[in-house]
Design an enzyme around this catalytic site. Sequence first.
Site, PDB file in Angstrom:
ATOM      1  N   GLU A 292     -68.953  -6.135  44.369  1.00  0.00           N
ATOM      2  CA  GLU A 292     -68.316  -6.071  42.917  1.00  0.00           C
ATOM      3  C   GLU A 292     -67.137  -7.359  42.945  1.00  0.00           C
ATOM      4  OE1 GLU A 292     -69.065  -4.392  40.586  1.00  0.00           O
ATOM      5  OE2 GLU A 292     -70.148  -2.732  41.285  1.00  0.00           O
ATOM      6  N   ARG A 296     -67.860 -10.181  40.095  1.00  0.00           N
ATOM      7  CA  ARG A 296     -67.007 -10.227  38.881  1.00  0.00           C
ATOM      8  C   ARG A 296     -65.997 -11.259  39.335  1.00  0.00           C
ATOM      9  NH1 ARG A 296     -66.547  -3.945  36.723  1.00  0.00           N
ATOM     10  NH2 ARG A 296     -68.258  -2.942  37.760  1.00  0.00           N
ATOM     11  N   ASP A 425     -81.975  -3.391  42.307  1.00  0.00           N
ATOM     12  CA  ASP A 425     -82.018  -4.416  41.171  1.00  0.00           C
ATOM     13  C   ASP A 425     -81.513  -5.858  41.298  1.00  0.00           C
ATOM     14  OD1 ASP A 425     -79.315  -3.834  41.465  1.00  0.00           O
ATOM     15  OD2 ASP A 425     -79.065  -2.507  39.188  1.00  0.00           O
ATOM     16  N   GLU A 557     -77.485  -3.910  30.347  1.00  0.00           N
ATOM     17  CA  GLU A 557     -78.770  -4.392  30.733  1.00  0.00           C
ATOM     18  C   GLU A 557     -80.010  -4.545  29.791  1.00  0.00           C
ATOM     19  OE1 GLU A 557     -76.989  -1.909  32.234  1.00  0.00           O
ATOM     20  OE2 GLU A 557     -76.271  -3.264  34.081  1.00  0.00           O
TER      21      GLU A 557
END
Length: 652
Positions: A292, A296, A425, A557
């Site tokens: 993360e 980000r 993913d 998404e």
Amino acid sequence: MAVESGLPNFQRYINGVPVPNGRKMLRLREKYIIMLVLLTFGTVCFGAFFFLPDLRDRVSMDGMRKHLRDAGNVIFFPHARIGPDGHPISDKAKILRHDEYNIDPHRIDDKVRLRGKIEAAWEQDKKDKASLVLVDPLPKDNKVEIMEINNKVVPAEKPSDKKSDELKDLSNDKQKDDKKINNADTGDVVKMEQHGDKSTADETEKRRETVLKMMRHSWDNYETYAWGANELRPISRHGHASIFGNIPLGATIVDAIDTLYIMGMKKEFEKAKDWIDKNLKFEGSSDLSVFETNIRFIGGLLSAYALSGDEMFKNKAKMIADKLMPAFNTPTGIPQSMVNVKTGSSRNWGWASGGCSILSEFGSLHLEYSYLSQITGDKIYMDKVMKIRNFLQNIEKPQGLYPNYLNPRTGKWCQTHVSMGALGDSFYEYLLKTWLLTGKTDKDARTMYDGAIKAMEDKMLQISKDGLTYFAEYKSGRLEHKMDHLACFSGGMVALGANGSSDPTKYLHLGAEIARTCHESYDRSATKLGPEAFRFDDSTQAKATRQNEKYYILRPEVIETYFYMWRLTKEQKYRDWAWEAVQALEKWCRVEGGYTGIRDVYQLNPNKDDVQQSFFLAETLKYLYLIFSDDSVIPLHKWVFNTEAHPLPIKS
Ligand SMILES: *[C@@H]1O[C@H](CO)[C@@H](O)[C@H](O)[C@H]1NC(C)=O
């Protein structure tokens, strides 16, 4: 299951390092259940509990209850999506942290009160319209690819204008609303449509301006109520710790800064830059997710650097990447999930198949780290991610599939759960995008992508009874006919990968079919927003069946896939679908203090979760804005988006 059903309060939104909820008294019935659990699973439960050092100082009965429940999960449901500390492990491992709370919907959605305000705002707006100048960041010259922040652009800054804009957009009658708010200063806008007539161009421009106003609403409220905190709680109107914990790292600022730039919000961009320069230090003692933090923070900073050229962003990105380095100290070079940036200790989640590393986490570092090496001249970052890549290239793959968990010490797969959604993913996404970012020179990345997609097509791609295409989950040789909202990104990915594949037509078509399926998941709900996960069986098609999969937390998404499909096919329906999502967001997620997630997409007037996720500004609004913009704004032959929608420049 018995354990879970005894504790209905914790079935949803139990995330992150939980903030114990002192409000709730432990009821007698639950005490008995906990005693039962204790007796049966005591050792393991306490093991799981003490696995989480950051919780040790927050012991409470409620906290304990979560740990017990989740320890049960770990034992019985090794693939369960809930972690021992209450993380639903979910979400490209975007581990969410909605604290438990109850919002009284009537307190906020007071229709009468609101309507009065809206009408007053409209009146005010009519008076102010002459002075309302909308931002238009598009360069007059279509060929300019990076937007200059235009000094001449004057955002609507008058407080009265701002307030009226916010309220006005709450209207259900969006078309009428648009006419009111969007016809200012249209003379100066570049031609929006290559393939449409004048009225379509006008409509697209209005839609784009609506998205700009949504960004302004999210940002202004974050700035007002939560500046410096990681995220905004738009209903209670204060800061939200988020997945990054209580240390105020300004996650929303860093995640949103390139969106501000792209939308031409110059003043806000400068303020965000100044905050980052002075305050972004990463010095607190808290465990941060490597993944993360990378997608980000490092991604956001690198994008800001690439767009603006300001070295400060590059230096901050490097500083953060250096603090994450201890995670890579494993025998295989596969990093662990979390690093304490103060002590330098690193660890994996206890729930992750007994301390394994997660594919989507360690497989989604390549774009940022390779670009960081490129711009700093220090190859250490590239070395780290190439080691991961080479390891994955050489390891044996069961039937060509990449399971979601890998043990970083032994180098063995931990089990055989394979997913296009949570936990898998963005690993696939980064293989394709690494090939693209290198100007299609990294052929190994493309080959691995093609191999992985081929295996997933063979084993996991399904067509439902009513003709909807989806990726099911693969668990130990069996299929679970469920598709995560997160997995909906894959439509855009396979379409983006069509050029360069063995069969471009097939993959473009596959992208379109997945986009259609994910649109159906939105269209079949009462709110026209899609659930966290939807299922296919004899009675259900593209709908959530479990209560804890019915929420929508402002995720991007599906819209991301519309964006790629629009860019690649120019079919108007993708813009229309994106507009449907805008209208639904305005109707159900917008509150006076920003945008909130909702707890059940199948209910009108759903309960709200009171979290404005930073990815809403980083991804959802950015993709929406770009769908309604000209292709020359962040063109795909020049830029690659990381998995948090931060664009990085393609190496030429
Ligand atoms: C496909 O890729 C080739 C090689 O990079 C490029 O020249 C061509 O323009 C691309 N085609 C499309 C339709 O994007």
